[in-house]
Structures are given as structure tokens and as C-alpha cells.
Design a protein around this motif. Structure first.
Motif, short mmCIF file in Angstrom:
data_model
loop_
_atom_site.label_atom_id
_atom_site.label_comp_id
_atom_site.label_asym_id
_atom_site.label_seq_id
_atom_site.Cartn_x
_atom_site.Cartn_y
_atom_site.Cartn_z
N PRO A 13 0.82 -1.21 0.00
CA PRO A 13 0.00 0.00 0.00
C PRO A 13 0.86 1.27 0.00
N VAL A 14 0.47 2.24 -0.79
CA VAL A 14 1.18 3.53 -0.81
C VAL A 14 0.24 4.57 -0.21
N ASP A 15 0.75 5.34 0.74
CA ASP A 15 -0.08 6.37 1.39
C ASP A 15 0.88 7.46 1.88
N ILE A 16 1.22 8.37 0.97
CA ILE A 16 2.28 9.35 1.25
C ILE A 16 1.74 10.77 1.09
N TYR A 17 2.07 11.62 2.05
CA TYR A 17 1.81 13.05 1.91
C TYR A 17 3.13 13.74 1.55
N VAL A 18 3.09 14.56 0.50
CA VAL A 18 4.26 15.36 0.15
C VAL A 18 3.94 16.81 0.49
N VAL A 19 4.81 17.41 1.31
CA VAL A 19 4.64 18.83 1.65
C VAL A 19 5.80 19.57 1.00
N ARG A 20 5.44 20.41 0.04
CA ARG A 20 6.46 21.11 -0.76
C ARG A 20 6.43 22.59 -0.43
N GLU A 21 7.61 23.17 -0.19
CA GLU A 21 7.67 24.63 -0.01
C GLU A 21 7.25 25.24 -1.34
N ASN A 22 6.44 26.28 -1.30
CA ASN A 22 5.69 26.65 -2.49
C ASN A 22 6.04 28.02 -3.09
N ILE A 23 6.96 28.77 -2.44
CA ILE A 23 7.17 30.15 -2.88
C ILE A 23 8.63 30.43 -3.25
N GLU A 24 9.56 29.83 -2.49
CA GLU A 24 10.96 30.26 -2.61
C GLU A 24 11.74 29.37 -3.58
N ASP A 25 13.05 29.20 -3.28
CA ASP A 25 13.88 28.31 -4.10
C ASP A 25 14.07 28.97 -5.47
N THR A 26 14.25 28.21 -6.50
CA THR A 26 14.45 28.80 -7.83
C THR A 26 13.16 29.37 -8.40
N TYR A 27 12.03 29.13 -7.71
CA TYR A 27 10.73 29.61 -8.22
C TYR A 27 10.56 31.11 -8.06
N GLY A 28 11.54 31.77 -7.38
CA GLY A 28 11.52 33.23 -7.38
C GLY A 28 11.70 33.71 -8.82
N GLY A 29 12.24 32.86 -9.66
CA GLY A 29 12.43 33.22 -11.08
C GLY A 29 13.38 34.39 -11.26
N ILE A 30 14.38 34.50 -10.33
CA ILE A 30 15.33 35.62 -10.43
C ILE A 30 16.51 35.15 -11.27
N GLU A 31 16.51 35.52 -12.53
CA GLU A 31 17.53 35.00 -13.44
C GLU A 31 18.23 36.15 -14.16
#
Ligand code: NAI
Length: 494
Positions: free
Chosen positions: A119-137
């Protein structure tokens, strides 16, 4: 009517209206509407078509800010024309710092794991704002581009606190933090350090950290060993899809974007233009996202009743055409009706969710802030300038570059201590086998430790001006000690 929790509802594009209608019908039959009022808002392709590059009207934004809740179907991102992804805009604008996804084996959905009885029963909690997703390039030199990866302590604290709180409310007893802190010692290092810090408030929850690559292998080999994993944004994005693959694809994965004030619950798949309007789309992902929303509102009993009815329906091999098990598929609405007929039932060959006591909803809408909230974790941290890194766009041989820079630093409080290229030291020592590009990091540090604390940033700026007269500067960074600890990484080989 006045006591109901208001939720902004954006049915979405493509298959969005069909699957939204199916979900609302299930909610209606399960008496969710006794406590919840869905308020339709305008968002998506129709708004883009009117020339609004946000893809949402002012009224839609107002309703979301007022209610603090958005239930949304998939929305198409316009290709070209300046329109940005509504999904990313919504998450960042409304501070939904955590993305929660639940991946569970479902009856009737055939995977290698269901066949093996795992059985697979997994919750993934992902940080949603920072990291490379700031899109500062930026393009730094003709040959080099960069994407800034920002990780903040308050951002980490928010997502970790949310993960532990959610684990506690779901009865999950172990939380993993996945990272690459062995390589990115400062960014992922902070994510991991704040994880252990947040864990102190939840002594009954066991914690373990796992390097991201090992996690990927383990998830494929032994997914049953994981119940909740918390990760930085990009790593979380990738692992979310990996986990979706473990349970039969994205069509069965719900997603919630949670903030302190505003939360967004959405299907993770897209608008499926190839089947839009045909009445055959699978509403499961959106329905399961709605169930996370109901739990978020404190409406547990009705959420579990719907979930058990969904499981019972799938167990009887009643499903839409995207599930391939040889059984004749049903349309979107017939699938919803089948769930409604099974309200009150539970699956028999699959562990049903325990139906809790009816309790009053706990949700309170946000109070509109008057200014943007400034978050700070390390309030008393003292910093001292100890040097600077300059990034130079040049094709000079390393020894010539070093000689000229040493000369330019004469008479200043700084001496040249290191030159690196793509993160690897090439001076004062290095290997001639290290291949280099047109972007050098040159590091200047205080000549005398006695200067530490005695000088501020201005001497580094004076040095920068001197060097900028002779070289093309691609970037500049102060080097600082924070409470006596180095606030910068060493080069590979330093
Ligand atoms: P998609 O997820 O819409 O479709 C991929 C494949 O999966 C298609 O064959 C489709 O028919 C099938 N599919 C998706 N959802 C289904 C469902 N509920 N039931 C049955 N089959 C389903 O991905 P695609 O084609 O890459 O994107 C289409 C549009 O959706 C694009 O404009 C994209 O930007 C947007 N999109 C929006 C998202 C959101 O609003 N959260 C997420 C992903 C894509």
C-alpha cells in the motif's frame, strides 16, 4: 445562510467546468452545502481573452481575499502574449507557502504496488514560494546565466510548522525532510536545520532526514516506508510527480496550497483540451482536493463519508475512461452519481477511512492586513563584513588575473585569497585540468583579523570601484560573519 463558510469557486477551463459540476453535485448530496457556500469567480481563459494578463478579475481577487479560500479547476496558461500561469501567480501573491499533496493507492487503480500488495499512502509537503521559483535570473557574461536560489528562515519555518501540524492532525508519527544539504550546505542546510528546529515542538513525531537522490530510489523500492516528506520547492515539484506515478498518475492526486490567511485547493492535472466537452473526464483529483479543503475547514465527517463512497465506487470498478482495467468506463456525471449512491458505504477489500464524530466547522476567514507582513526569524543576529566576492567577466589566464588583482588591492584592507571558476578553486592552487569559462569569482578577505567589526561595507565598495575601472564586473557579493559564523561557502578544493 449567514453562518456558512464562503469559498471562491473557479471552475476552470477545458474539462474544468465538467469536473467542477460533478464535484459540486457530490458535495450537495453529502450535505456539504449546509456549511459551505460556493461563490463563482471569473478566472482563466475568458479573462485572458479580454486582455487581462493576470487572468482574473478584480472581483475574483476580492472574493478570494475576503473568503481566504479558493476551489479551482485547471486553467490553461496562454502561450506567448504576456499572460503568466494563474496557478503560480495565485500561490505567490496569496502567500500559500505549503503545497500539500496526498498520494494513496486506490482500489481499482492498478499499479505495480497494488499488484504486489504494497500500500502507498504518502503526503508530500512542498515549499511553495521560494527556491528557484523566485524566477530571479540573469545573464552574467556572454556564456553564463544564473538563477538565484533563495531560501529564507521564515519561509522554512512556515512550511515545517505546517508539515508537523498536519502530520499530527492526520495521526502520522514520522516525518522525513528531504534535501541536498551535503552539497548546498547553506540553502538546503538551512531548510534542514529549521526542520529539526520545528520538530522540537512535536516531540512525539519521529523525524528523519534523507538526501533527495536516496529518497527517489527508496520511494520506488519501498514507498511504504514513507508517510510524509517535506521538501524545498523544486525538489518537491519533482518528487510530487514521482509519487503520483506510484499510485497511478496525476489524475488521482489532490493538491492544496496552504497559507496562513489564504488557501487554494485545485486539481493537479491540466485542462485536458483533447477530451474537453465530452463528459468523460475523471473528477477524482478535484474531488480529493475538495476533501482536503473540507478537512481544512474542520468538516471531517462529511469529507470521510465522501472519501469512503469514492473508494467503494472505484472498488466496484466503476470509473472514467482514463482508468484502464478492462471494465466499461462511465462518464463524468455517471461517476459522480455512483459516488452519491454509495454515500454511507465503505470499501470492503480496502481499508476504509474511520468516520469521525460530526463537529462544527472550525474555519474563520482572514482579517485583511493593512501592510505586507514582514517576517523575521533571527531577530538578534549580528553581522560583520569580512570581505567580498567579485565576479569578473574575463578571458585572461588565471595567473595574470591574480597578479593584476593583487596589485589593485594593494593599500586596501583586503587581500586576494582565492579565485574560483564554476565553484572550483583555480588560484592560489588548482589543477590545470579544471576547465574554465568567462565568469570568475575573485575573493577578497581582510588582511588583518583586527579589522573585523571595525570596517563596514564602504571599503569593499571602494575596492569594487578600483577593480571596475580595469575589469568588467558581472556581480558583487559582500562576505559577512553572522554571530561569528561564516556566511558564505568555500570553493570546491579550497
Ligand atoms: P493535461 O493534464 O491537461 O493533459 C494530459 C493528458 O491527461 C491528456 O491526454 C488529458 O486528456 C489527460 N487528462 C488530464 N486530466 C484528466 C482527467 N481529469 N480525466 C481524464 N484524463 C485527463 O496536461 P497538458 O495537456 O499538458 O495541459 C493542458 C493545459 O492545462 C495547458 O494549458 C496547461 O498550461 C494547463 N495546465 C493547468 C494546470 C492547472 O491549472 N493546475 C496544471 C497543468 C497544466
Amino acid at each position: 445562510m449567514g453562518d456558512k463558510i464562503r469559498v471562491a469557486l473557479a471552475p476552470g477551463d477545458g474539462i474544468g467546468p465538467e469536473i467542477s459540476e460533478a464535484c459540486l453535485r457530490v458535495f450537495e448530496a453529502a450535505e456539504v452545502m449546509d456549511s459551505v457556500e460556493f461563490v463563482p469567480v471569473e478566472m482563466g481563459s475568458a479573462v485572458f481573452a479580454k486582455g487581462d494578463t493576470r487572468g482574473m478579475t478584480d472581483e475574483a481577487i476580492e472574493t478570494i481575499e475576503e473568503t481566504g479560500l479558493l476551489y479551482k479547476g485547471p486553467m490553461g496558461t496562454p502561450i506567448g502574449g504576456g499572460g503568466k500561469s494563474i496557478n503560480v501567480t495565485l500561490r505567490k501573491t496569496f502567500g500559500t507557502f505549503a503545497n500539500l499533496r496526498h498520494f494513496q493507492s486506490l482500489p481499482g487503480v492498478d499499479t505495480v504496488f497494488t499488484r504486489a500488495g504494497v500500500p502507498v499512502d504518502i503526503y508530500v509537503v512542498r515549499e511553495n514560494i521560494e527556491d528557484t521559483y523566485g524566477g530571479i535570473e540573469h545573464r552574467l557574461t556572454p556564456d553564463v546565466v544564473e538563477c538565484k536560489r533563495l531560501i529564507s528562515a521564515p519561509g522554512c519555518d512556515q512550511v515545517h510548522r505546517f508539515a508537523f501540524k498536519t502530520a499530527q492532525s492526520l495521526g502520522i508519527t514520522k516525518v522525513h525532510c528531504a534535501h541536498k544539504a551535503n552539497i548546498m550546505k547553506m540553502t538546503d542546510g538551512m531548510f534542514l536545520e529549521r526542520f529539526h528546529h520545528a520538530a522540537k515542538d512535536h516531540p512525539l513525531i519521529e523525524t528523519q532526514d534523507v538526501i533527495i537522490d536516496a529518497l527517489c530510489m527508496n520511494l520506488v523500492l519501498r514507498p511504504q516506508e514513507y508517510r510524509m516528506v517535506v521538501l524545498p520547492n523544486l525538489q518537491g515539484d519533482i518528487v510530487s510527480d514521482l509519487a503520483a506515478g506510484l499510485v497511478g498518475g496525476l489524475g488521482f492526486a489532490p493538491s492544496a496550497n496552504i497559507g496562513d490567511q489564504i488557501s487554494i485547493f485545485e486539481a493537479v492535472h491540466g485542462t485536458a483540451p483533447d477530451i474537453a466537452g465530452k463528459g468523460i473526464a475523471n473528477p477524482t483529483s478535484l474531488l480529493l482536493s475538495g476533501l482536503i479543503m473540507l478537512r481544512h475547514l474542520g468538516i471531517f465527517r462529511r469529507a470521510v463519508r465522501i472519501e469512503n463512497a469514492l473508494l467503494a465506487t472505484l472498488e466496484e470498478h466503476i470509473h472514467t475512461g482514463d482508468v484502464k482495467d478492462g471494465a466499461e468506463p462511465v462518464g463524468t456525471m455517471a461517476f459522480a452519481e455512483a459516488i452519491i449512491e454509495r454515500l454511507g458505504k465503505s470499501p470492503t477489500g480496502f481499508e476504509a477511512r474511520r468516520v469521525p464524530e460530526e463537529r462544527s466547522p472550525t474555519y474563520t476567514p482572514p482579517t485583511r492586513p493593512t501592510v505586507n507582513r514582514l517576517m523575521r526569524t533571527f531577530e538578534t543576529c549580528k553581522s560583520m563584513v569580512c570581505g567580498c566576492d567579485m565576479y569578473i567577466d574575463t578571458m585572461l589566464p588565471v595567473l595574470d588575473l591574480a597578479k593584476r588583482l593583487e596589485r589593485l588591492a594593494e593599500g586596501t584592507p583586503f587581500k586576494l585569497t582565492m579565485i574560483s571558476n564554476r565553484g572550483t578553486q583555480v588560484w592560489p592552487s588548482g589543477s590545470p585540468y579544471t576547465e574554465i569559462v568567462d565568469y570568475f569569482r575573485v575573493r577578497f578577505e581582510l588582511r588583518d583579523a583586527a579589522f573585523l567589526g571595525a570596517i563596514g561595507q564602504m571599503p569593499t565598495i571602494h575596492l569594487l570601484t578600483k577593480i571596475a575601472e580595469k575589469f568588467e564586473i558581472a556581480d558583487f557579493q559582500l562576505l559577512k560573519m553572522y554571530d561569528g559564523e561564516r556566511g558564505f561557502s568555500l570553493a570546491q578544493g579550497q
